[in-house]
Design an enzyme around this catalytic site. Sequence first.
Site, PDB file in Angstrom:
ATOM      1  N   ALA A  68      -2.357   9.393   0.801  1.00 14.84           N
ATOM      2  CA  ALA A  68      -1.279   9.499   1.789  1.00 14.84           C
ATOM      3  C   ALA A  68      -0.101   8.633   1.371  1.00 14.84           C
ATOM      4  O   ALA A  68      -0.265   7.636   0.667  1.00 14.84           O
ATOM      5  CB  ALA A  68      -1.784   9.082   3.165  1.00 14.84           C
ATOM      6  N   ASP A  69       1.070   9.023   1.824  1.00 15.13           N
ATOM      7  CA  ASP A  69       2.277   8.234   1.600  1.00 15.13           C
ATOM      8  C   ASP A  69       3.210   8.450   2.785  1.00 15.13           C
ATOM      9  O   ASP A  69       3.346   9.572   3.268  1.00 15.13           O
ATOM     10  CB  ASP A  69       2.978   8.645   0.302  1.00 15.13           C
ATOM     11  CG  ASP A  69       4.044   7.642  -0.088  1.00 15.13           C
ATOM     12  OD1 ASP A  69       3.670   6.535  -0.524  1.00 15.13           O
ATOM     13  OD2 ASP A  69       5.232   7.947   0.075  1.00 15.13           O
ATOM     14  N   THR A  70       3.837   7.363   3.243  1.00 14.32           N
ATOM     15  CA  THR A  70       4.699   7.412   4.428  1.00 14.32           C
ATOM     16  C   THR A  70       6.065   6.824   4.112  1.00 14.32           C
ATOM     17  O   THR A  70       6.154   5.790   3.448  1.00 14.32           O
ATOM     18  CB  THR A  70       4.057   6.612   5.585  1.00 14.32           C
ATOM     19  OG1 THR A  70       2.762   7.152   5.869  1.00 14.32           O
ATOM     20  CG2 THR A  70       4.910   6.666   6.849  1.00 14.32           C
TER      21      THR A  70
END
Length: 191
Positions: A68-70
């Site tokens: 995941a990456d935000t």
Amino acid sequence: MKEIVLASSSPRRRDLLKQLGLTFRIMTAGVDETPPGGLTPAEMVEVLAGRKAAAVAGMLEDALVIGADTVVVLNGRVLGKPADREEAAGMLRQLQGTDHTVYTGVAVMDAASKKMQVAHEKTRVFFKSLDEHEIRRYVATGEPMGKAGAYAVQGRAAAFIKGLEGCYTNVVGLPLARLADMLKKFGYNVL
């Protein structure tokens, strides 16, 4: 069922997976988090989530790996994690009294088959107005460090949020409903 591996050292993502009742382990790999140029925020987080999942999946024989990456986007500008307290304060000055969008890219990769699904979620966040004293006090807690946009919606910064449009867990760092749908496509039901 296949083993679940979270390709992130984020305590927030770990806690969110625990909320789903999943049994999993954490593995990380050194991944270049510099996105290729010319991508939209949605494309950028999907690419980075995919890199993280693929890097860890490459070290395993059989598991479902979650990456995941935000990022936070304000007026078309991407705000990542602040490098220091001054940058954190600057980000909060920009965000206060406005609305912005949080994008999280999620990738699920089957280490055995090398099949990968990638998706993203976006949530609109409305910040109340903050004065300099509030910003400085919040930055002094250390909470903004290591967080996209320099705030933790699940922490003290909850006091700054007027409202959300979209998925709350996306703002924390992992959109659980989207992830559950992705895992289901790999034959893994969270319930």
